[in-house]
Structure formats: C-alpha cells, structure tokens
Design an enzyme around this catalytic site. Structure first.
Site, PDB file in Angstrom:
ATOM      1  N   ARG A 171       0.893  -1.166   0.000  1.00 41.56           N
ATOM      2  CA  ARG A 171       0.000   0.000   0.000  1.00 41.56           C
ATOM      3  C   ARG A 171       0.919   1.199   0.000  1.00 41.56           C
ATOM      4  NH1 ARG A 171      -2.119   4.320  -0.273  1.00 41.56           N
ATOM      5  NH2 ARG A 171      -4.063   4.984   0.713  1.00 41.56           N
ATOM      6  N   HIS A 201       2.036   7.128   1.895  1.00 38.56           N
ATOM      7  CA  HIS A 201       1.002   8.170   1.839  1.00 38.56           C
ATOM      8  C   HIS A 201       0.757   8.755   3.214  1.00 38.56           C
ATOM      9  CE1 HIS A 201      -1.250   4.716   3.345  1.00 38.56           C
ATOM     10  NE2 HIS A 201      -2.158   5.563   3.785  1.00 38.56           N
ATOM     11  N   HIS A 250      -2.638  11.211   5.397  1.00 36.58           N
ATOM     12  CA  HIS A 250      -4.005  11.738   5.286  1.00 36.58           C
ATOM     13  C   HIS A 250      -4.389  12.495   6.548  1.00 36.58           C
ATOM     14  CE1 HIS A 250      -4.514   7.840   7.259  1.00 36.58           C
ATOM     15  NE2 HIS A 250      -4.088   7.245   6.157  1.00 36.58           N
ATOM     16  N   GLU A 269      -5.426   6.861  11.636  1.00 29.68           N
ATOM     17  CA  GLU A 269      -5.703   5.512  11.113  1.00 29.68           C
ATOM     18  C   GLU A 269      -5.428   4.464  12.180  1.00 29.68           C
ATOM     19  OE1 GLU A 269      -3.992   4.582   7.269  1.00 29.68           O
ATOM     20  OE2 GLU A 269      -3.283   2.641   8.010  1.00 29.68           O
ATOM     21  N   HIS A 318       3.060   7.038   6.189  1.00 34.60           N
ATOM     22  CA  HIS A 318       3.240   5.616   6.488  1.00 34.60           C
ATOM     23  C   HIS A 318       3.117   4.754   5.234  1.00 34.60           C
ATOM     24  CE1 HIS A 318      -0.987   6.826   7.144  1.00 34.60           C
ATOM     25  NE2 HIS A 318      -1.296   5.681   6.569  1.00 34.60           N
ATOM     26  N   GLU A 348     -10.616   6.131   1.891  1.00 34.05           N
ATOM     27  CA  GLU A 348      -9.338   5.522   1.548  1.00 34.05           C
ATOM     28  C   GLU A 348      -8.840   6.017   0.186  1.00 34.05           C
ATOM     29  OE1 GLU A 348      -7.127   3.763   2.888  1.00 34.05           O
ATOM     30  OE2 GLU A 348      -6.101   2.874   1.181  1.00 34.05           O
ATOM     31  N   HIS A 407     -25.806  -2.638  27.997  1.00 35.91           N
ATOM     32  CA  HIS A 407     -24.879  -1.567  28.386  1.00 35.91           C
ATOM     33  C   HIS A 407     -24.993  -0.425  27.395  1.00 35.91           C
ATOM     34  CE1 HIS A 407     -22.603  -3.580  25.199  1.00 35.91           C
ATOM     35  NE2 HIS A 407     -21.926  -2.454  25.051  1.00 35.91           N
ATOM     36  N   HIS A 461     -22.425   3.300  26.004  1.00 38.96           N
ATOM     37  CA  HIS A 461     -21.127   3.967  26.072  1.00 38.96           C
ATOM     38  C   HIS A 461     -21.347   5.470  26.209  1.00 38.96           C
ATOM     39  CE1 HIS A 461     -19.262   0.180  24.903  1.00 38.96           C
ATOM     40  NE2 HIS A 461     -20.310   0.053  24.108  1.00 38.96           N
TER      41      HIS A 461
END
Ligand code: MN
Ligand code: MN
Length: 404
Positions: A111, A114, A116, A120, A159, A182, A296, A298
């Site tokens: 990959r 690049h 962004h 990530e 990365h 992406e 539950h 969050h």
C-alpha cells in the site's frame, strides 16, 4: 398498559412478552397467520441472513436509522498486489465518527507511501504485514504485525504497509472520521508526478534527469518484493533523532486490559495501554455460543463494529421507545450511537468475535446490571416490580459478558 396481579418472581412462568406499547407491533399480534407470509419478490440468500429483521422479537418497536452495513457487498478496488473496499458515511449514513476499510495485500504487495488528515487504526485479520511510519520529530518506526495485532497512525503522519510471507495479509482500517475515504489519501507518487522537474531537482539537490522515469500515475497498491529481515529495515531507517517514545503497534491478544468470564472475554486497547492511540479506543469481544455481551451503553462515543466470526444478534434501544434488532455475520459492520442501550448475543453454534471501535482516547461502558446493583434496592424494586430479595441476586460488579 394492563395491570397484572403479581406472583413472586420465581414461581411465574416466563411470559411471552408482547410489546407493551401502542400500537401493537410484532408477529405476536398476528391472529391471522397470513399476516406472516411474504409472497412477493425476495432473495432467500440475503433474506435468510436477517432472521430478526424478517421476524423481529415481540419487544422490538418503532424504527431507527439502519445500523447494519457490510464489506461483503462493498465494491473492491483491485490492483496487482491486493485490493481495498470501504464503507464510509457516504454509504452508511449513521456512521458519523468512524469509516472503515478492508484491505488485502499479497506477499510483497505494497500500500503506497502516503498520509491523510484522519488518524488511522488498523487490525490484522489475516497473515502478517510490515508497517513503516515517521513522526513529526523525524523519528522512524518499522514493525511487523500479525493476526490480532493493531496499529495507530496519528493524523498526518506518513506511512506505508506491505504484506509479508507466506501469503500477505488482510486487515481492517478505521479512520476517526466517518467521511474519511481511503481513496482520498495523499500519495507520494501523485505529488512527485505533479511537481515541475526543476523543483524536484532543487528540492533533492540532484539533476532533473534523476526523475525521468517516475511513475506518472499513482501506484496506490502494487506488487513489490517481500522485504528482508525486520532488523535490516530498522537499521536502515535509524537516525540521530532516535526512536519514537511510544510504539505505533500493539498486540491486542497480549493486552492486559482483559476481562474474562465463562461466557467469553473482552480485550481493551486504548491510550491507557496503547499510549499512542489518542483518538481510537477498541475492544475485541469473544462470546461462546449462547453467551451475552451484557446490556450496556457507552457515555463517550459512538461504537463502530467489525464482525469477525460467528453469528451475532444485537438490539439497540433509544428513547421513544425504540428497540430494533439486527443480525450480523463475518465481514459485517454495526454502528451504535453514543448512549444508545444495546446487547449482543451469540446466536450461532460457533464462537462469535467482533470489534467495538470508538473515537475516543479511552474505552468506557455503563453496565445496566452495575447501575441496578448500585442504586438503593428499594428504589430499583419500585421501578421493576421485582422484590428486593431477587434484585440481590443480580450479578455484582460489571459482568461485561454473561454467564459469569
Ligand atoms: Mn493510511
Ligand atoms: Mn457496546
């Protein structure tokens, strides 16, 4: 709501609860059984995946924005060296805080280098992969990750990813922005190809002819050679700036943030144990057949889910009341808005595993059981019409997964 003469909780049979709200909803009301048939067009292969949408539990009520999506029907961008597919908020309206990518790299598949705007977070679902990243202080990091490992690249840090032997890898990426895509990343080849040769010459201090053979189109994913030993790559990138203070990768399988019960386990990775991961917190949940990820919610973020194996069923609860149930299978995505009540049951014959991912520095959940056992019993008894003696039998602490 009809009033009911009470018997003690223990001696009453489990009733077939109907939806207590008006208007009546659910198959339980279908005195005319023809109400349950579905004679029109259908696709059994897809329809059979959604038993609880076809026939919702009698307690389901009203509707909610769709909280099921999947990589299984997301178009693949295939190149020599691997492929990518994604589900962003453009495809999945409810998913405001996180978007997801599923990517395959062959052995040696790259990959492209690049960066962004979004941070990530990656989870390796198959094989192994070499990651490289550079921080803003010029400190380089190279590591190999394998199935069950994760990585985190802060927003804007450059990365690369490359599949290792014998068969490359597949992994999940989460961006901390539902609209991050992406296909909108800043690629090293794109920039070089769109810079005048004399600027490249000045920038690198070399003759312009050096750049005569650069690719004119982006590489994105391409087939490379399987890289050599990790130590050699580490030595090659080492500089006077030293190593970054915190690793960019983490082994979720070795995480000490783990809660285990008879029903399964929850493994947490957030900035408390994976220090670099400042905007993503995650939990890997494993449930035995029949086990329940307890009721539950969050308090600190939406939950984006990646379903890894098995067959799970989740019901979401919101004010209204609203309660909607969906089924989830490997490769599917689920989404739970912040503070919406929910639970997950393993309704299959095999182990169920899924990831809960949050745009937060820390994992946090509020357990219904924990709340009810930390409220004066007389208060709880009055709310639920259950005697205090029975309430005293509720599980103590925060179970996370039942049975204990
Ligand atoms: Mn990236
Ligand atoms: Mn949850």
């Amino acid at each position: 709501m009809a009033t009911m003469k009470r018997r003690s909780t223990a001696e009453r049979p489990i009733p077939a609860f109907g939806n207590p709200d008006l208007p009546p909803q659910g198959a339980v009301n279908a005195a005319n059984r023809a109400s349950l048939t579905d004679p029109g067009p259908q696709n059994p292969a897809i329809g059979s995946q959604f038993a609880s949408a076809q026939f919702p539990p009698a307690t389901d009520v009203s509707d909610m924005p769709m909280f099921w999506a999947s990589f299984n029907n997301a178009p693949k961008r295939v190149q020599n060296g691997g492929w990518a597919r994604q589900v962003t908020q453009y495809d999945f309206a409810v998913a405001e805080e996180i978007s997801g990518v599923d990517m395959r790299l062959t052995a040696g598949g790259v990959r492209e280098m690049h960066w962004h705007l979004a941070a990530e977070w990656g989870y390796v679902s198959y094989g192994s992969c070499r990651v490289t990243v550079l921080d803003e202080m010029g400190r380089a990091y190279v590591a190999d990750v394998k199935e069950g490992d994760i990585w985190y690249f802060p927003a804007g840090l450059p990365h690369s990813l490359q599949g290792l032997g014998p068969d490359g890898c597949e992994f999940l990426l989460c961006f901390d922005d539902g609209r991050a895509t992406e296909y909108n990343t800043l690629l090293v080849t794109d920039w070089i190809a769109h810079t005048p040769p004399e600027i490249l010459a000045a920038n690198f201090g070399l003759p312009a002819a050096t750049f005569a053979d650069i690719p004119l189109n982006q590489l994105y994913i391409f087939q490379g050679e399987v890289p050599g030993p990790l130590e050699a790559d580490r030595a090659a990138v080492a500089g006077a700036e030293g190593a970054p203070p915190y690793p960019f990768t983490f082994s979720l399988k070795q995480s000490k943030g783990c809660k285990q019960t008879k029903g399964g386990e929850v493994r947490v990775a957030d900035s408390n144990n994976f220090h670099i991961s400042k905007t993503i917190a995650a939990a890997l949940v494993t449930l035995a057949p029949g086990a329940l990820r307890e009721m539950h919610w969050h308090p600190n973020g939406d939950e984006w889910q990646y379903w890894i194996k098995g067959h799970g069923r989740m019901t979401l609860f919101d004010a209204g009341p609203k309660a909607v149930t969906q089924d989830f299978h490997p490769g599917d995505i689920g989404y739970v808005k912040r503070a919406h009540g929910h639970y997950v049951q393993n309704v299959g014959d095999d182990e169920l595993q899924f990831l809960e991912v949050f745009r937060s520095s820390y994992f946090a959940d509020v357990s219904l059981t924990n709340w009810l056992t930390h409220t004066p019993p007389a208060m709880v008894a009055r709310h639920l019409n259950i005697d205090e003696e029975t309430i005293a039998k509720f599980p103590r602490g925060k179970p996370e997964i039942m049975p204990l």
